[in-house]
Design a protein around this motif. Sequence first.
Motif, PDB file in Angstrom:
ATOM      1  N   ARG A  33       0.923  -1.185  -0.019  1.00 35.31           N
ATOM      2  CA  ARG A  33       0.083  -0.152   0.140  1.00 35.31           C
ATOM      3  C   ARG A  33       0.954   1.165  -0.132  1.00 35.31           C
ATOM      4  NH1 ARG A  33      -3.319  -2.811   4.173  1.00 35.31           N
ATOM      5  NH2 ARG A  33      -2.447  -1.355   5.549  1.00 35.31           N
ATOM      6  N   GLU A  35       2.574   2.368   2.433  1.00 34.54           N
ATOM      7  CA  GLU A  35       2.596   2.984   3.788  1.00 34.54           C
ATOM      8  C   GLU A  35       3.944   2.883   4.541  1.00 34.54           C
ATOM      9  OE1 GLU A  35      -0.976   2.322   6.062  1.00 34.54           O
ATOM     10  OE2 GLU A  35      -2.116   1.996   4.326  1.00 34.54           O
ATOM     11  N   ALA A 188      -4.374   4.270 -13.100  1.00 37.48           N
ATOM     12  CA  ALA A 188      -4.356   4.053 -11.648  1.00 37.48           C
ATOM     13  C   ALA A 188      -3.919   2.690 -11.113  1.00 37.48           C
ATOM     14  CB  ALA A 188      -5.716   4.365 -11.051  1.00 37.48           C
ATOM     15  N   VAL A 193      -1.475   2.564  -5.008  1.00 40.63           N
ATOM     16  CA  VAL A 193      -2.151   3.218  -4.162  1.00 40.63           C
ATOM     17  C   VAL A 193      -1.179   4.388  -3.736  1.00 40.63           C
ATOM     18  CG1 VAL A 193      -3.462   3.497  -2.066  1.00 40.63           C
ATOM     19  CG2 VAL A 193      -3.683   1.333  -3.535  1.00 40.63           C
ATOM     20  N   GLY A 194      -1.772   5.550  -3.633  1.00 44.99           N
ATOM     21  CA  GLY A 194      -1.069   6.728  -3.057  1.00 44.99           C
ATOM     22  C   GLY A 194       0.206   7.305  -3.446  1.00 44.99           C
ATOM     23  N   VAL A 214      -7.290  10.679  -8.620  1.00 42.70           N
ATOM     24  CA  VAL A 214      -8.233  10.468  -7.706  1.00 42.70           C
ATOM     25  C   VAL A 214      -8.642   8.913  -7.624  1.00 42.70           C
ATOM     26  CG1 VAL A 214     -10.892  10.781  -7.481  1.00 42.70           C
ATOM     27  CG2 VAL A 214      -9.698  12.683  -8.251  1.00 42.70           C
ATOM     28  N   ASP A 217      -6.107   7.216  -5.138  1.00 45.02           N
ATOM     29  CA  ASP A 217      -6.170   7.770  -3.865  1.00 45.02           C
ATOM     30  C   ASP A 217      -4.963   8.522  -3.682  1.00 45.02           C
ATOM     31  OD1 ASP A 217      -8.571   6.918  -3.140  1.00 45.02           O
ATOM     32  OD2 ASP A 217      -7.864   4.662  -2.682  1.00 45.02           O
ATOM     33  N   PRO A 219      -2.447  11.429  -2.371  1.00 47.57           N
ATOM     34  CA  PRO A 219      -2.702  12.389  -1.376  1.00 47.57           C
ATOM     35  C   PRO A 219      -2.169  13.813  -1.773  1.00 47.57           C
ATOM     36  CG  PRO A 219      -0.644  11.141  -1.189  1.00 47.57           C
ATOM     37  CD  PRO A 219      -1.427  10.579  -2.263  1.00 47.57           C
ATOM     38  N   SER A 243     -18.144  12.162 -10.923  1.00 49.03           N
ATOM     39  CA  SER A 243     -18.476  12.626  -9.629  1.00 49.03           C
ATOM     40  C   SER A 243     -18.804  14.051  -9.735  1.00 49.03           C
ATOM     41  CB  SER A 243     -16.738  12.424  -9.281  1.00 49.03           C
ATOM     42  OG  SER A 243     -16.521  12.933  -8.080  1.00 49.03           O
ATOM     43  N   ALA A 251      -9.744  18.056  -4.235  1.00 54.36           N
ATOM     44  CA  ALA A 251      -8.897  16.866  -4.315  1.00 54.36           C
ATOM     45  C   ALA A 251      -7.487  17.366  -5.094  1.00 54.36           C
ATOM     46  CB  ALA A 251      -9.261  15.623  -5.050  1.00 54.36           C
ATOM     47  N   THR A 287       1.039  10.791   2.885  1.00 53.15           N
ATOM     48  CA  THR A 287      -0.101  11.444   3.042  1.00 53.15           C
ATOM     49  C   THR A 287      -0.066  13.159   3.037  1.00 53.15           C
ATOM     50  OG1 THR A 287      -0.577  11.468   5.404  1.00 53.15           O
ATOM     51  CG2 THR A 287      -1.428   9.603   4.211  1.00 53.15           C
TER      52      THR A 287
END
Length: 385
Positions: A33, A35, A188, A193-194, A214, A217, A219, A243, A251, A287
């Motif tokens: 992810r 992180e 994407a 992710v991120g 978007v 995701d 940041p 959206s 965003a 983030t």
Amino acid sequence: MTDGTAHDGHHGHHDAADASDDLAERERLLTERGEPYARATVVRREPPVSANVGDRAVVTADGDLFGWVGGASCAQSTVIREAQAAIGDGKPRLLGLAPNPDDVARPGLDAFPMTCHSEGTLEVFVEPVIPVTQLLVVGDSPAARSLARLAPELDIAVTIVDPDRASEEQASGESATVLSTLDPDEIAAEVGVGPFVVVASMGKYDARGIAAGVLADAPYIGLVASSVRATEVVERAAGLLDSDPEAVRNAITNPAGHDIGAHTGGEIAVSILAELVEVRASVGAITASAGDSKHVTAGDASESADADACCSGDHDEAESADSADASDGPHIDPVCGMTVEPEGAPSVTYEGETYYFCCQGCADSFSNDPEQYLDADKGQPAHSR
């Protein structure tokens, strides 16, 4: 918050191999992810304490602890706090916990009081694991080129979205991944992710870059554009995402970059990198609060304030619908009025008619609201052929 593997403080009740496997899986998921996290390992103990040398835990940026380094009141609270600090500054630390911290204090060790009634002693090594920052650069503008060239100097891995460049042979030593797809879902999926995202295609496919950000995701989604064009791009991106435009606007950061009086592509890239470094440092490298108001004018300096640069005559590679009209010669882009050769041009079929566009940006605008660009009585482009 702590994981169930640390409950009751009775480490002996847990199988060491299973615990190790659980932590390895936890680290794999966090890495996947993107992180950051910290590893905490007990490297010294003096009884009576419940932890043993070699006991390990993983601490997330949010302060969740998985594994075992001692009871909650004895060691966990200190380890969690210091692990979060390590994630924030990227520096490992050696922690010492003793009833009298002065007993273990020495150079290179941060000493803290052991608050357990057992009054044992622990030393815990905390090692931050910071994933490589991923940056998605959308476009082939001078700013985008400079950004992709400079970012690796800051330990940032770059992925570029540019169909034209993807067909070229990559320069010797160039490490960036280049994607040819303009499909937001595919982009994407490729970046994961991120990632940080900077969109600087000068209107050619800005909306698709924002939509991809978007969906991933991201940041931080920075847009290099004038305020006028940014409004149009947000509308297009919202249409692609089905959206609310306001949610999409919130965003993104526009203009991207810090206000350093940038004018050239290289200067704009430096201003954006300065912002990315600040964002990365402030949130442990993953983030950020996207969409904050900025005072920078870099985007306006690099592009015409009111003109959509995608209508400059450069065509993007995109799928073209099969149609007999494709061999009929030039067509008029119903959005901007430019003359378009249909071969290889983006196209949209609406109510049985195929329309051709100078760039993907115009095609996306038309897809969002075809009637806006057609003569209401004849169903023909408002711009005469």
